[in-house]
Design an enzyme around this catalytic site. Sequence first.
Site, PDB file in Angstrom:
ATOM      1  N   ASN A  93      54.618  18.932  42.509  1.00 40.71           N
ATOM      2  CA  ASN A  93      54.050  17.997  41.657  1.00 40.71           C
ATOM      3  C   ASN A  93      55.310  17.605  40.832  1.00 40.71           C
ATOM      4  OD1 ASN A  93      52.780  16.448  39.697  1.00 40.71           O
ATOM      5  ND2 ASN A  93      51.259  18.282  39.347  1.00 40.71           N
TER       6      ASN A  93
ATOM      7  N   ARG B  11      52.432  15.046  45.187  1.00 44.15           N
ATOM      8  CA  ARG B  11      51.254  14.782  44.264  1.00 44.15           C
ATOM      9  C   ARG B  11      51.556  13.498  43.754  1.00 44.15           C
ATOM     10  NH1 ARG B  11      48.181  17.187  39.069  1.00 44.15           N
ATOM     11  NH2 ARG B  11      46.534  15.477  39.077  1.00 44.15           N
TER      12      ARG B  11
ATOM     13  N   HIS C 119      41.855  13.107  39.799  1.00 43.11           N
ATOM     14  CA  HIS C 119      41.604  14.682  40.277  1.00 43.11           C
ATOM     15  C   HIS C 119      40.944  14.518  41.788  1.00 43.11           C
ATOM     16  CE1 HIS C 119      41.149  15.905  35.945  1.00 43.11           C
ATOM     17  NE2 HIS C 119      42.114  16.326  36.174  1.00 43.11           N
TER      18      HIS C 119
ATOM     19  N   ARG D 210      41.972  14.392  25.139  1.00 45.71           N
ATOM     20  CA  ARG D 210      41.649  12.848  25.358  1.00 45.71           C
ATOM     21  C   ARG D 210      40.342  12.405  24.894  1.00 45.71           C
ATOM     22  NH1 ARG D 210      43.333  13.447  31.413  1.00 45.71           N
ATOM     23  NH2 ARG D 210      45.444  13.408  31.247  1.00 45.71           N
TER      24      ARG D 210
ATOM     25  N   GLU E  78      44.710  22.625  44.797  1.00 44.56           N
ATOM     26  CA  GLU E  78      45.070  21.112  45.155  1.00 44.56           C
ATOM     27  C   GLU E  78      46.462  21.335  46.086  1.00 44.56           C
ATOM     28  OE1 GLU E  78      44.880  20.621  41.089  1.00 44.56           O
ATOM     29  OE2 GLU E  78      44.423  18.382  41.346  1.00 44.56           O
TER      30      GLU E  78
END
Length: 399
Positions: A8, A92, A181, A242, A384
Amino acid sequence: MTKILSVNAGSSSLKFKLLEMPEETVISEGVIERIGSILDEDDNATIKYNGKKYSERLEFKNHESSIQYLLKKFTDFKIVNDFNDIKGVGHRVVAGGEWFNKSVVATPEVIEKIERLASYAPLHNPANAQGIKAFSKAMPNAIQVVVFDTAFHQTMPEENYLYGLPYEYYTKYGARKYGAHGTSHRYVASRAAEILNKPLDELKLITLHLGAGASITAIKNGKSIDTSMGFTPIAGLIMATRVGDVDVSLVDYIKEKEELDDEQMMNVLNNKSGLIGISTISTDMRDLLEVEQTNHHAKLAINMFVDRVAKYVSQYIMELEGVDAIIFTAGIGENSSPIREKIMNKFNYLGLKVDKENNAKRGEEVQLSTDDSSFKALLIPTNEELAIARDVVNLMEKD
Ligand code: ADP
């Protein structure tokens, strides 16, 4: 046995996990931080392997130099005999737009498209593309595979991905919901099917990825039909920092009142809102839970977070016309019994009952609902990196 690296690459960091496949065991993992930036006093490169942890403070000018360092450490530490032992790298990538509905091999055309999608994810896509290029150069014999955060949501029907904006903004500019996601939602959904011992294509699932970033997805017969994040990850739930869904008129109103420019306003919406904005104490759910009984703002932030989650779940039960299981995952979903309990209790009226003993557990696969509940609630830790490594192996076999 094949070694696969899941990476990532962020704008200034590189997170990695090296897995042995198909055994799915982790051989090494770590992170290199502050790539291309001025160093402070802390270590910025950490590598874990064989139960050991190595870290040091080093300057990396760019992703390429950090990758060279990592590959050298892999051989120095005898994590691999030769870095050519690593047969594939899975990357990713945040935004795949409408171009990518599944993982693909990273050809030059694919990399170019990732770069062209930069306006959808300005902080992420350029860095992701840089990472792919640097690994392709450093490891020309390994297959490079791209796994998109948005790909899983490409099955959403147009009723769900469109906004009520003039249609031409969609055709001209791709203004629509893409979600995020996706790799996590897809992974926990497929684990849920295995745990429930039912084919994925016969299940109605709602996956709750509740971390610092949080999103919920409605999955019908294995396909995402709706998700709470939008054009970008700012939409939907109240998150650590957020804002989630908000009346767009407020953006201009607050900009004017606070005399903020566009960038400052986006910074408020992305980094100063959500749990930190409401509580004024912390972005971290653990801190809020600690003072929940004595601090009104902490309690309010928790209640708003839980309420927003429950509203999305309710909406998705309607969209799915029922539900077989809801699945909790990510930092809060995997670790916070009180938050899970509060969310599940919102569905007592539908016949969901909490198994208190199981709900006290953390970070392991467990059924959170009692056997006599009308639908199941499961805790499934996300993975992931494993999902990415599996995609690499699948594409290697096809190649
Ligand atoms: P991301 O990948 O989006 O950065 P994570 O999935 O790692 O986020 O989740 C991180 C968040 O998980 C933290 O901000 C914290 O609020 C939450 N978290 C972790 N452990 C706990 C816990 N025991 N109780 C409540 N929240 C927790």
